[in-house]
Design an enzyme around this catalytic site. Sequence first.
Site, mmCIF file in Angstrom:
data_model
loop_
_atom_site.group_PDB
_atom_site.id
_atom_site.type_symbol
_atom_site.label_atom_id
_atom_site.label_comp_id
_atom_site.label_asym_id
_atom_site.label_seq_id
_atom_site.Cartn_x
_atom_site.Cartn_y
_atom_site.Cartn_z
ATOM 1 N N ASP A 129 46.786 31.047 49.099
ATOM 2 C CA ASP A 129 46.151 30.098 48.187
ATOM 3 C C ASP A 129 45.352 29.201 49.124
ATOM 4 O OD1 ASP A 129 45.554 27.677 46.822
ATOM 5 O OD2 ASP A 129 46.993 28.252 45.287
ATOM 6 N N HIS A 130 44.031 29.344 49.133
ATOM 7 C CA HIS A 130 43.281 28.689 50.210
ATOM 8 C C HIS A 130 43.398 27.169 50.174
ATOM 9 C CE1 HIS A 130 39.969 28.271 47.253
ATOM 10 N NE2 HIS A 130 39.533 27.299 48.029
ATOM 11 N N HIS A 140 45.857 26.759 42.455
ATOM 12 C CA HIS A 140 45.549 25.586 43.283
ATOM 13 C C HIS A 140 46.160 24.281 42.755
ATOM 14 C CE1 HIS A 140 42.956 28.495 44.960
ATOM 15 N NE2 HIS A 140 41.906 28.300 44.188
HETATM 16 C C1 BG6 Z 1 38.712 29.857 43.835
HETATM 17 C C2 BG6 Z 1 38.350 30.091 42.402
HETATM 18 O O1 BG6 Z 1 40.035 30.235 44.081
HETATM 19 O O2 BG6 Z 1 38.562 28.467 44.128
HETATM 20 C C3 BG6 Z 1 36.936 29.639 42.113
HETATM 21 O O3 BG6 Z 1 38.478 31.481 42.112
HETATM 22 C C4 BG6 Z 1 36.741 28.204 42.542
HETATM 23 O O4 BG6 Z 1 36.615 29.793 40.741
HETATM 24 C C5 BG6 Z 1 37.238 27.991 43.966
HETATM 25 O O5 BG6 Z 1 35.365 27.909 42.455
HETATM 26 C C6 BG6 Z 1 37.238 26.514 44.329
HETATM 27 O O6 BG6 Z 1 37.549 26.353 45.687
HETATM 28 P P1 BG6 Z 1 37.068 25.075 46.487
HETATM 29 O O7 BG6 Z 1 37.725 25.195 47.823
HETATM 30 O O8 BG6 Z 1 35.577 25.131 46.539
HETATM 31 O O9 BG6 Z 1 37.560 23.894 45.691
#
Ligand code: BG6
Length: 513
Positions: A200-201, A263
């Site tokens: 989960d980045h 997230h």
């Molecule tokens: C991804 C989603 O996991 O996270 C996307 O699939 C979303 O829809 C993105 O835009 C948002 O990531 P960040 O790091 O730009 O907030």
Amino acid sequence: MTPIDVTPIAAPGRTPDGAVPQTTEPSIFVIFGATGDLAKRKILPAMYELHVHGLTDRGCIILGVSRDAAMDDAAFRAVVRDAIPKDSGAQSDIASWVDANIYYQPVGNGEPGDFAALKTRIEGLEHDHNIAGKRSFYLSLPPEAFPSTIAGLGAAGLNHSAGWTRLVIEKPFGRDLPSAEELNRLVHQYFDESQVYRIDHYLGKETVQNLLVFRFANAMFESLWNRDHIESVEITVAEELGVEQRAGYYEHAGALRDMVQSHLTQLLALVAMEVPTAFEAGAIREEKIKALRSIAPIRADSAVFGQYAAGRIDGKPVPGYRQEPGVSPASTTETFVALRICLDNWRWQGVPFYLRTGKRMARRLTEIRVRFRQAPIWMFRTVSDASPQANTLVITLQPNEGFLLFFEVKAPGEPFRLQRLTLHFDYDEAFKTLPEAYQTLLLDLLRGDQTLFVHADEVEASWRVYAPLLARTTPPNAYPAGSWGPAETKTIVPDREPREPTDAQRTGSEKAA
Ligand code: BG6
């Protein structure tokens, strides 16, 4: 990109004092979906950054894997060279890193013979590079390709090796509880949980990790971190971007699956969890799971779903979701979700957690807003009739990473007047540069630290929370692109727009002053 100093970050599995970078062991990093968007945008540039910082100096070769039979080492090397941002390093260094470390192997349609050939290739490369069977398999694939790839690896005996074997799985992990359970069963048929790294980045973002330090290294905050002192917690992830070219995936996912289940729930777990017994993966993940399991069933009137209609972003007209390429004109997929969540536990009983996320919102903003309770007595009422404002702590992830603490002071001079000020900490200001989330996560993977990866039980606990909402049959409420979501949001979230009240909204002597 400016070179990033990742050494001062002390975390589990990393250097305690940050003085000397702890290099990783020689290993092979196999990317399935190596020519895909995620590999090109995030994974390959992050691997190069780790090299730039000397963190893979003892050797980490990359084997790109995809169906493309026409591709070979040379063609894939060209893809990798193009994927590394030009300002990441000297062209000569990029070229020599690519030539020495990048390989390619096609896997066709993933027949047993393809996996056998992959195994032979891996063993050959390990022999040439003197790598003692230390392997990571990164599934940067569409979710429907996870099961066959995991089974293919297992059947070919690629689930274990003389050293270690690690499996990285991108989100989404399942699309509901039964599918997540089924995927976990398949994974566990071949891999032990200690080998599995679910990405989960958000967990790789510095501020998210800093939440742990913030809470557990600062007694001042942790002692207030409960129902006695906190009125509410708001977690907002607002994006300006729309669905872009991802309708194929998004139409079947929607904001609840795409953002909330992953997230936002991770952020919620880190805010709400109890103090872990140690700063290590097992203890931290155990407390997160307990927090998720204490979430009370979400009532239907505590959820609002929205879908963006045409509107304006930065003054420019943008189409509605149903007009986006690949989206059905009658789509009922939600692009916005707001929820009120309660945790049935000793620490949080009665404290609402508001979760809100949407695409095509007024501006890009990711934050956790902790509202403390009001001072119990408004002793300044004789001199100021302004409504008292409670302290608020805002932990920001986007656009800037850091935090703000709002508090009241006396404005100098007469008449007696209160003014709201902030104490702030900004990562950029304090440290100048921040590692990319993928860089942090890949380094942890190579070091074998699972703290920032999602455990099987965690992913299932999270799907269990949202199961009733996934069965929604009512259509989402429309909201204009460039707004803060549908008007109905007001019924569950105190402020439709996450912000501090402006001076104009304050009353009495302050306003007059
Ligand atoms: C991804 C989603 O996991 O996270 C996307 O699939 C979303 O829809 C993105 O835009 C948002 O990531 P960040 O790091 O730009 O907030």
